[in-house]
Structures are given as C-alpha cells and as structure tokens.
Design an enzyme around this catalytic site. Structure first.
Site, PDB file in Angstrom:
ATOM      1  N   GLU A 121       0.881  -1.221  -0.068  1.00  0.00           N
ATOM      2  CA  GLU A 121       0.015   0.096  -0.107  1.00  0.00           C
ATOM      3  C   GLU A 121       0.930   1.143  -0.018  1.00  0.00           C
ATOM      4  OE1 GLU A 121      -3.385  -0.073   2.583  1.00  0.00           O
ATOM      5  OE2 GLU A 121      -3.112  -2.355   2.609  1.00  0.00           O
ATOM      6  N   ASP A 169      -9.870   1.216   1.578  1.00  0.00           N
ATOM      7  CA  ASP A 169      -8.671   1.917   2.452  1.00  0.00           C
ATOM      8  C   ASP A 169      -9.205   2.979   3.143  1.00  0.00           C
ATOM      9  OD1 ASP A 169      -5.848   1.368   2.772  1.00  0.00           O
ATOM     10  OD2 ASP A 169      -5.588   3.380   2.102  1.00  0.00           O
ATOM     11  N   SER A 170      -8.636   3.017   4.402  1.00  0.00           N
ATOM     12  CA  SER A 170      -9.255   3.684   5.419  1.00  0.00           C
ATOM     13  C   SER A 170      -8.386   4.091   6.509  1.00  0.00           C
ATOM     14  CB  SER A 170     -10.543   3.202   6.168  1.00  0.00           C
ATOM     15  OG  SER A 170     -10.390   1.755   6.604  1.00  0.00           O
TER      16      SER A 170
HETATM   17  P1  ITT Z   1      -6.757  -4.524   4.391  1.00  0.00           P
HETATM   18  O1  ITT Z   1      -5.496  -3.405   3.974  1.00  0.00           O
HETATM   19  O2  ITT Z   1      -6.581  -5.679   4.376  1.00  0.00           O
HETATM   20  O3  ITT Z   1      -8.203  -3.901   4.225  1.00  0.00           O
HETATM   21  P2  ITT Z   1      -6.011  -2.821   6.882  1.00  0.00           P
HETATM   22  O4  ITT Z   1      -6.286  -2.972   8.498  1.00  0.00           O
HETATM   23  O5  ITT Z   1      -4.408  -2.821   6.688  1.00  0.00           O
HETATM   24  O6  ITT Z   1      -6.688  -4.018   6.138  1.00  0.00           O
HETATM   25  P3  ITT Z   1      -6.118  -0.210   5.833  1.00  0.00           P
HETATM   26  O7  ITT Z   1      -4.719  -0.416   5.209  1.00  0.00           O
HETATM   27  O8  ITT Z   1      -7.219   0.404   5.169  1.00  0.00           O
HETATM   28  O9  ITT Z   1      -6.619  -1.631   6.356  1.00  0.00           O
HETATM   29  O10 ITT Z   1      -5.742   0.551   7.353  1.00  0.00           O
HETATM   30  C1  ITT Z   1      -6.785   0.963   8.198  1.00  0.00           C
HETATM   31  C2  ITT Z   1      -6.393   1.188   9.533  1.00  0.00           C
HETATM   32  O11 ITT Z   1      -7.150   2.438   9.977  1.00  0.00           O
HETATM   33  C3  ITT Z   1      -6.945   0.458  10.423  1.00  0.00           C
HETATM   34  O12 ITT Z   1      -5.801  -0.605  10.676  1.00  0.00           O
HETATM   35  C4  ITT Z   1      -7.501   0.828  11.593  1.00  0.00           C
HETATM   36  O13 ITT Z   1      -6.322   1.242  12.341  1.00  0.00           O
HETATM   37  C5  ITT Z   1      -7.918   2.256  10.897  1.00  0.00           C
HETATM   38  N1  ITT Z   1      -9.345   2.351  10.641  1.00  0.00           N
HETATM   39  C6  ITT Z   1      -9.851   2.204   9.503  1.00  0.00           C
HETATM   40  N2  ITT Z   1     -11.270   2.279   9.714  1.00  0.00           N
HETATM   41  C7  ITT Z   1     -11.490   2.205  11.109  1.00  0.00           C
HETATM   42  C8  ITT Z   1     -12.626   2.195  11.917  1.00  0.00           C
HETATM   43  O14 ITT Z   1     -13.823   1.953  11.421  1.00  0.00           O
HETATM   44  N3  ITT Z   1     -12.463   2.152  13.143  1.00  0.00           N
HETATM   45  C9  ITT Z   1     -11.262   2.211  13.687  1.00  0.00           C
HETATM   46  N4  ITT Z   1     -10.009   2.265  13.127  1.00  0.00           N
HETATM   47  C10 ITT Z   1     -10.291   2.336  11.651  1.00  0.00           C
END
Ligand code: ITT
Length: 202
Positions: free
Chosen positions: A43, A73-74
C-alpha cells in the site's frame, strides 16, 4: 453477481458484510478466501483511493466473469498533525504495529503539541472493480474529536479514541449497527449500495 471483499482485516469484513446483507441485495457476498486469499499488496499510494484501487485491482485479476472486487482503504486523520496518520494509519507505529501501538502513537504525537486541536476524522474510500476492469470509488468521512483516554471495547483500531460530532460516546462504545449509521465506512458503503441498486440488475 458475486461480490468479493478485497481485505484481510476481519473487522472490516464483519462491518461490510453486515451492511451489505442488511441492504437486501440479491448478491452473494464472499471474502477473498473464496479466490485463494487476498494477494499481497504494497500500500504505497499517497491517497486512500489509490490504495483502495490497488487492492481491488489485485483481487480482480482472479474474479469469475460475474464477480466484483470491493476494497476498503481507510484511516484516521488528525487536524493538529496535518491530517496524519491518514494512509499510514495501519502502520503508524511501525510495520507490524498492533492497533494499540498505533493508537498510543497517535496520542503521543498529539501530546507533543501544546494545547492541540483534537479535531479529526475517519475516512473510507471503497473501490469496486469488476471482471472487465471497470473501476468506481465511493468516499465516506466521519468528523469528530480524538480523546486522550481510550473508552469502549467494540470496533477496532482507533475506535476507542474517536467521538463523532454530536455524540458523547466513542465509536468503540457503540454497537456495530450504531457505528454503521454514522461511520465513514457506513457512508461509503451506502453510496456503493445505491450505485449498485441504480445501475445493475442485482
Ligand atoms: P486491508 O488493507 O487488508 O483492508 P488494513 O487493516 O491494513 O486491512 P488499511 O490499510 O485500510 O486496512 O488501514 C486502516 C487502518 O485505519 C486500520 O488498521 C485501523 O487502524 C484504522 N481504521 C480504519 N477504519 C477504522 C474504523 O472504522 N475504526 C477504527 N479504526 C479504523
């Protein structure tokens, strides 16, 4: 149509599956496991949309003809930190950091600032890519405040330190249904569902 969730985060899978199933769409919602697992994706994009599209496209290479890949992505953005951690939310405290490490790093960074602005927001960019390579992105944001003392056991990630605008509980103190009503992921997912209902025979 079959929808494959291009994420390896079990919390995102749970939230997305619940919202998609509640929408009453006649589509099958599956995880990347049904396609041999989520491919390794670096990423490295500087935007949520860029990373979401990268994840969706990686899984889309394995889609059956009637399939669609949906990637999320969040992250959380702190106004006082020039919108950090943003796209680095999952690895803010280092490559293999836990949710707790990342949350503590966010609080430590804010503590470094004298009288910081505690305003912040969660952002979610959902990318949909079908088997023909057609791409769409849906965005949701949830604004509020970051708090110094974590509260609540639900949700994941930064939920214990985030209080949405107009509320006095953290998103970790809300049920999954309450969080979905107002969350960045809920907003983006409802836009995606409306688009599906509008444009496709599902
Ligand atoms: P994938 O890439 O496999 O989808 P990931 O957990 O690595 O999983 P991201 O790269 O999008 O996902 O990172 C998002 C991070 O942001 C995640 O690890 C959380 O710490 C935070 N996050 C996202 N959405 C959230 C939510 O609804 N509540 C709390 N933290 C959130």
């Amino acid at each position: 149509m079959r929808l494959y969730l291009a994420t390896s985060n079990p919390h995102k899978i749970e939230e997305l599956q619940a919202m998609l199933e509640e929408a009453g769409l006649s589509i099958e919602v599956l995880t990347a496991d049904a396609l041999g697992g989520m491919p390794e994706v670096v990423e490295d994009q500087d935007s949520f949309s860029g990373n979401a599209l990268k994840k969706a496209k990686a899984l889309a290479t394995r889609l059956p003809e009637d399939g669609m890949a949906l990637a999320d992505d969040s992250g959380i953005c702190a106004v006082a930190l020039d919108h950090a951690p943003g796209v680095y939310s999952a690895r803010y405290a280092g490559e293999n950091a836990s949710d707790l490490d990342n949350l503590n790093k966010l609080l430590d960074e804010l503590d470094e600032i004298e009288d910081p602005n505690w305003a912040g927001y969660f952002a979610c960019h959902l990318a949909a890519v079908d088997a023909s390579g057609q791409e769409s992105v849906f965005v949701g944001e949830c604004h509020g405040n970051i708090i110094r003392q974590p509260r609540g056991e639900n949700g994941f990630g930064y939920d214990p330190v985030f209080v949405p605008e107009g509320h006095d509980r953290t998103t970790a103190e809300m049920s999954q249904e309450e969080k979905a009503e107002l969350s960045h992921r809920g907003i983006a997912t409802r836009k995606f569902i409306a688009w599906l209902k509008d444009g496709m025979t599902v």
